[in-house]
Design a protein around this motif. Structure first.
Motif, PDB file in Angstrom:
ATOM      1  N   TYR A 130       0.843  -1.204   0.000  1.00 28.44           N
ATOM      2  CA  TYR A 130       0.000   0.000   0.000  1.00 28.44           C
ATOM      3  C   TYR A 130       0.873   1.247   0.000  1.00 28.44           C
ATOM      4  O   TYR A 130       0.646   2.186  -0.768  1.00 28.44           O
ATOM      5  N   ALA A 131       1.885   1.264   0.873  1.00 25.39           N
ATOM      6  CA  ALA A 131       2.784   2.420   0.959  1.00 25.39           C
ATOM      7  C   ALA A 131       3.489   2.655  -0.366  1.00 25.39           C
ATOM      8  O   ALA A 131       3.627   3.797  -0.815  1.00 25.39           O
ATOM      9  N   ASN A 132       3.929   1.588  -1.011  1.00 26.25           N
ATOM     10  CA  ASN A 132       4.614   1.700  -2.299  1.00 26.25           C
ATOM     11  C   ASN A 132       3.683   2.256  -3.370  1.00 26.25           C
ATOM     12  O   ASN A 132       4.053   3.169  -4.113  1.00 26.25           O
ATOM     13  N   HIS A 142       1.035   4.075  -3.017  1.00 26.21           N
ATOM     14  CA  HIS A 142       0.561   5.422  -2.710  1.00 26.21           C
ATOM     15  C   HIS A 142       1.686   6.409  -2.375  1.00 26.21           C
ATOM     16  O   HIS A 142       1.422   7.523  -1.933  1.00 26.21           O
ATOM     17  N   LEU A 169       3.998   6.427  -0.012  1.00 27.07           N
ATOM     18  CA  LEU A 169       4.214   6.730   1.405  1.00 27.07           C
ATOM     19  C   LEU A 169       5.603   6.280   1.842  1.00 27.07           C
ATOM     20  O   LEU A 169       6.085   5.239   1.404  1.00 27.07           O
TER      21      LEU A 169
END
Length: 85
Positions: free
Chosen positions: A65-67, A69, A71
Motif C-alpha cells: 500500500y505504501a509503495n 501510494h 508513502l
C-alpha cells in the motif's frame, strides 16, 4: 454479523519490521489491532495462500500500500532528543 457487536471482534497481535529497507530489519515493534472475525478469516486465507504468517501478510499488505501510494517514513532528525524511538 454486525460490526457494531463487540463480541464479534477479534484481537491480533503482530510484530512489524522497522528500520532501513536496504538492510535486514529488526522486528522490535508490537501492534495490537481489533478486527472482525470475518476480516481475521480473510487474513488467514490470504496468508495461507501466500505461505506466510498473519504478521508477515499484514506487513506485505502495508508495504505494498505504501509503495503504491508513495508513502515513506520520514528519517528521524539525528539532532533531536529521543530520535529513533
Amino acid at each position: 454479523m454486525s460490526l457494531a457487536d463487540p463480541f464479534q471482534w477479534q484481537y491480533i497481535c503482530i510484530t512489524v519490521r522497522t528500520g532501513d529497507s536496504s538492510m535486514a530489519r529488526t522486528k522490535n515493534e508490537v501492534l495490537t489491532i481489533r478486527i472482525t472475525a470475518e476480516v481475521k478469516a480473510l487474513l488467514k486465507l490470504a496468508a495461507e495462500r501466500e505461505r506466510r504468517s498473519a504478521a508477515s501478510m499484514i506487513e506485505v499488505l502495508v508495504l505494498d500500500y505504501a509503495n503504491v501510494h508513495g508513502l515513506a517514513v520520514p528519517e528521524p532528525d539525528p539532532g533531536r532528543k529521543g530520535a529513533g524511538k
